[in-house]
Design a protein around this motif. Structure first.
Motif, PDB file in Angstrom:
ATOM      1  N   ILE A 294       0.902  -0.952  -0.253  1.00 46.90           N
ATOM      2  CA  ILE A 294      -0.070   0.041  -0.332  1.00 46.90           C
ATOM      3  C   ILE A 294       0.365   0.976   0.042  1.00 46.90           C
ATOM      4  CG2 ILE A 294      -1.561   1.358   1.436  1.00 46.90           C
ATOM      5  CD1 ILE A 294      -2.918  -0.894  -0.441  1.00 46.90           C
ATOM      6  N   GLU A 295       0.787   1.658  -1.031  1.00 47.64           N
ATOM      7  CA  GLU A 295       2.098   2.883  -1.060  1.00 47.64           C
ATOM      8  C   GLU A 295       1.358   4.185  -2.044  1.00 47.64           C
ATOM      9  OE1 GLU A 295       5.147   2.044  -4.311  1.00 47.64           O
ATOM     10  OE2 GLU A 295       6.337   3.353  -3.455  1.00 47.64           O
ATOM     11  N   GLU A 296       1.782   5.326  -1.481  1.00 45.23           N
ATOM     12  CA  GLU A 296       1.189   6.033  -2.227  1.00 45.23           C
ATOM     13  C   GLU A 296       1.872   6.052  -3.872  1.00 45.23           C
ATOM     14  OE1 GLU A 296       2.793   8.896  -4.221  1.00 45.23           O
ATOM     15  OE2 GLU A 296       4.945   8.259  -3.670  1.00 45.23           O
ATOM     16  N   HIS A 297       1.025   6.659  -5.052  1.00 47.62           N
ATOM     17  CA  HIS A 297       0.483   6.898  -6.189  1.00 47.62           C
ATOM     18  C   HIS A 297       0.728   7.887  -7.127  1.00 47.62           C
ATOM     19  CE1 HIS A 297       2.445   2.775  -5.375  1.00 47.62           C
ATOM     20  NE2 HIS A 297       2.939   2.505  -7.095  1.00 47.62           N
ATOM     21  N   GLY A 298       1.354   9.112  -6.723  1.00 48.82           N
ATOM     22  CA  GLY A 298       0.878  10.416  -6.845  1.00 48.82           C
ATOM     23  C   GLY A 298      -0.436  10.414  -6.995  1.00 48.82           C
TER      24      GLY A 298
ATOM     25  N   ALA B  83      -3.581   1.051  -3.362  1.00 50.28           N
ATOM     26  CA  ALA B  83      -3.076  -0.408  -4.029  1.00 50.28           C
ATOM     27  C   ALA B  83      -2.465  -0.153  -5.490  1.00 50.28           C
ATOM     28  CB  ALA B  83      -4.835  -1.281  -3.606  1.00 50.28           C
ATOM     29  N   THR B  84      -1.771   0.388  -5.858  1.00 48.09           N
ATOM     30  CA  THR B  84      -1.658   0.255  -7.906  1.00 48.09           C
ATOM     31  C   THR B  84      -0.814  -1.225  -7.671  1.00 48.09           C
ATOM     32  OG1 THR B  84      -2.000   2.144  -8.063  1.00 48.09           O
ATOM     33  CG2 THR B  84      -0.130   0.595  -9.018  1.00 48.09           C
ATOM     34  N   ASP B  85      -0.200  -1.849  -6.126  1.00 50.19           N
ATOM     35  CA  ASP B  85       0.873  -2.560  -6.651  1.00 50.19           C
ATOM     36  C   ASP B  85       0.811  -3.573  -6.127  1.00 50.19           C
ATOM     37  OD1 ASP B  85       2.930  -0.580  -7.678  1.00 50.19           O
ATOM     38  OD2 ASP B  85       4.042  -0.507  -5.453  1.00 50.19           O
ATOM     39  N   VAL B  86      -0.489  -3.654  -5.316  1.00 43.85           N
ATOM     40  CA  VAL B  86      -1.471  -4.940  -5.534  1.00 43.85           C
ATOM     41  C   VAL B  86      -2.662  -4.745  -6.836  1.00 43.85           C
ATOM     42  CG1 VAL B  86      -3.114  -5.606  -4.001  1.00 43.85           C
ATOM     43  CG2 VAL B  86      -1.603  -4.363  -2.968  1.00 43.85           C
TER      44      VAL B  86
ATOM     45  N   THR C 133       6.071  -9.754  -7.670  1.00 41.04           N
ATOM     46  CA  THR C 133       5.688  -7.991  -6.743  1.00 41.04           C
ATOM     47  C   THR C 133       5.079  -7.234  -7.980  1.00 41.04           C
ATOM     48  OG1 THR C 133       6.809  -6.574  -5.427  1.00 41.04           O
ATOM     49  CG2 THR C 133       8.153  -7.292  -6.826  1.00 41.04           C
ATOM     50  N   GLY C 134       4.343  -6.356  -7.512  1.00 36.56           N
ATOM     51  CA  GLY C 134       4.237  -5.428  -7.890  1.00 36.56           C
ATOM     52  C   GLY C 134       5.103  -3.867  -7.536  1.00 36.56           C
ATOM     53  N   HIS C 135       5.884  -4.110  -6.458  1.00 36.37           N
ATOM     54  CA  HIS C 135       6.420  -3.460  -6.114  1.00 36.37           C
ATOM     55  C   HIS C 135       7.765  -3.020  -6.312  1.00 36.37           C
ATOM     56  CE1 HIS C 135       6.862   0.343  -2.807  1.00 36.37           C
ATOM     57  NE2 HIS C 135       7.369  -0.426  -1.563  1.00 36.37           N
TER      58      HIS C 135
ATOM     59  N   LEU D 279       9.862   6.244 -13.018  1.00 38.63           N
ATOM     60  CA  LEU D 279      10.529   5.009 -12.270  1.00 38.63           C
ATOM     61  C   LEU D 279       9.380   4.669 -11.308  1.00 38.63           C
ATOM     62  CD1 LEU D 279      13.851   5.779 -11.385  1.00 38.63           C
ATOM     63  CD2 LEU D 279      12.935   3.886 -12.639  1.00 38.63           C
ATOM     64  N   HIS D 280       8.135   5.390 -10.882  1.00 39.05           N
ATOM     65  CA  HIS D 280       7.421   5.191 -10.192  1.00 39.05           C
ATOM     66  C   HIS D 280       5.989   6.245 -10.270  1.00 39.05           C
ATOM     67  CE1 HIS D 280       4.880   4.806  -6.158  1.00 39.05           C
ATOM     68  NE2 HIS D 280       4.637   5.618  -6.371  1.00 39.05           N
ATOM     69  N   ALA D 281       4.680   5.876 -10.591  1.00 30.49           N
ATOM     70  CA  ALA D 281       3.454   6.276 -11.194  1.00 30.49           C
ATOM     71  C   ALA D 281       3.258   7.290 -12.517  1.00 30.49           C
ATOM     72  CB  ALA D 281       3.052   7.358  -9.640  1.00 30.49           C
TER      73      ALA D 281
ATOM     74  N   ALA E  80       4.099   3.895 -17.439  1.00 31.44           N
ATOM     75  CA  ALA E  80       4.230   2.821 -17.185  1.00 31.44           C
ATOM     76  C   ALA E  80       3.312   2.012 -16.431  1.00 31.44           C
ATOM     77  CB  ALA E  80       5.301   2.472 -16.879  1.00 31.44           C
ATOM     78  N   GLU E  81       3.501   2.553 -14.793  1.00 33.52           N
ATOM     79  CA  GLU E  81       1.718   2.733 -14.286  1.00 33.52           C
ATOM     80  C   GLU E  81       0.705   3.457 -14.201  1.00 33.52           C
ATOM     81  OE1 GLU E  81       4.098   1.225 -10.217  1.00 33.52           O
ATOM     82  OE2 GLU E  81       4.084   3.030 -10.508  1.00 33.52           O
ATOM     83  N   THR E  82       0.946   3.989 -14.864  1.00 31.45           N
ATOM     84  CA  THR E  82      -0.628   4.741 -15.598  1.00 31.45           C
ATOM     85  C   THR E  82      -1.554   4.035 -16.977  1.00 31.45           C
ATOM     86  OG1 THR E  82       0.205   6.809 -14.666  1.00 31.45           O
ATOM     87  CG2 THR E  82      -1.696   6.834 -15.687  1.00 31.45           C
TER      88      THR E  82
END
Ligand SMILES: [Zn+2]
Length: 285
Positions: free
Chosen positions: A48-52, A58-61, A133-135, A196-198, A201-203
């Motif tokens: 559970i991590e901030e993603h912008g 829960a993006t990485d879940v 993992t997603g994180h 690298l983060h949010a 790619a992840e979006t």
């Protein structure tokens, strides 16, 4: 104050719910039958991590959970049955730990919990357990690595961590290391900015996997971060250092995200992970 209308996880079209079909919905009798028939266990280790301001905590879940559904299908095509373990939420958040919503678990606590889950799964009869993992926080991966090493100690390798090559390199895993499968995910064309983060790619992946949880109305207004390698180094130091270089909590270019490239990326990763798992399963049969 930004009003966020999304209160629940809902999926558009035929995208499956990431939480459907885990062993949580089975009875022990059904599970026992699946194990007896040779099913392997698949487990998504998220955080559970901030993603912008635009992606849920829960993006990485969500991302690895969707990938497991795709992996499960690909394994089934090769006559490998599998059971999905409910996703793990409580990861290590060194990098983004200073933001609200980044729940930062001590690595040793996460390792111990994972060891207990592995012990229970192998005691239930699973011959093989595969985690993804997603994180990509290195400290989070190290906690997984510890749990895998400790759980395989003294017995044949039953527990595996399937790691994309760039992450494996970053945490010092080599191919052939027992318990670790290194997946060659094709990198695609390198982004114009470090992403690298949010970022893009992840979006993009979340726009494909769970579009209704993306705050689409915000994305266009998010300027790309244009960080130097030195800034990225500072970001990796984590906590307040990371917050200073990425005050909005993303590193990359979310405005250039699109569902189509997200679907492609998810698919490429699922193919690579499923191939690595299938090779490991057939080696053990
Ligand atoms: Zn993420």
């Amino acid at each position: 104050m930004i009003q966020l209308a999304v209160a629940n996880v809902a999926f558009a079209g035929s995208t499956p719910s990431v939480f459907a079909g885990t062993l949580a919905d089975m009875t022990y009798v059904e599970l026992d039958k699946a194990i007896y028939s040779g099913a392997v266990a698949l487990w998504a280790i998220g955080a559970i991590e901030e993603h912008g301001p635009h992606l849920p905590l829960a993006t990485d879940v969500y991302i690895p959970s969707v990938q497991l559904l795709q992996i499960q299908k690909r394994l089934a095509d090769r006559k490998i049955a599998s059971v999905i373990v409910p996703p793990y939420y409580w990861g290590v958040n060194r990098v983004t730990g200073a933001f609200p919503g980044s729940i930062d678990i001590r690595p040793e606590v996460m390792t111990e919990l994972m060891k207990d889950v592995f012990r229970s799964l192998t005691a239930a009869g699973f011959k093989q357990v595969y985690c993804i993992t997603g994180h990509y926080d290195a400290a989070h991966s190290r906690a997984i690595i510890e749990a895998v090493r400790a759980s395989n100690n003294g017995m044949d390798t039953r527990v595996h961590y399937v790691v994309p090559k760039p992450l494996a390199d970053r945490v010092g895993l080599k191919s052939g290391d027992p318990g670790f499968l290194i997946a060659n995910v094709s990198a695609g064309k390198p982004p114009a900015h470090p992403d690298l983060h949010a970022g893009e790619a992840e979006t993009s992946m979340l726009l494909s996997a769970a579009p209704d949880v993306v705050r689409k109305e915000l994305i266009e207004s998010l300027e790309p971060t244009d960080l130097t390698p030195k800034d990225v180094e500072t970001w990796r130091r984590g906590y307040e250092d990371a917050k200073r270089v990425t005050p909005l909590g993303y590193l990359g270019d979310p405005a250039s995200a699109d569902a189509k490239s997200g679907a492609l990326r998810l698919e490429q990763q699922a193919v690579a992970f499923a191939e690595a798992i299938a090779a490991s399963v057939s080696e053990r049969r």
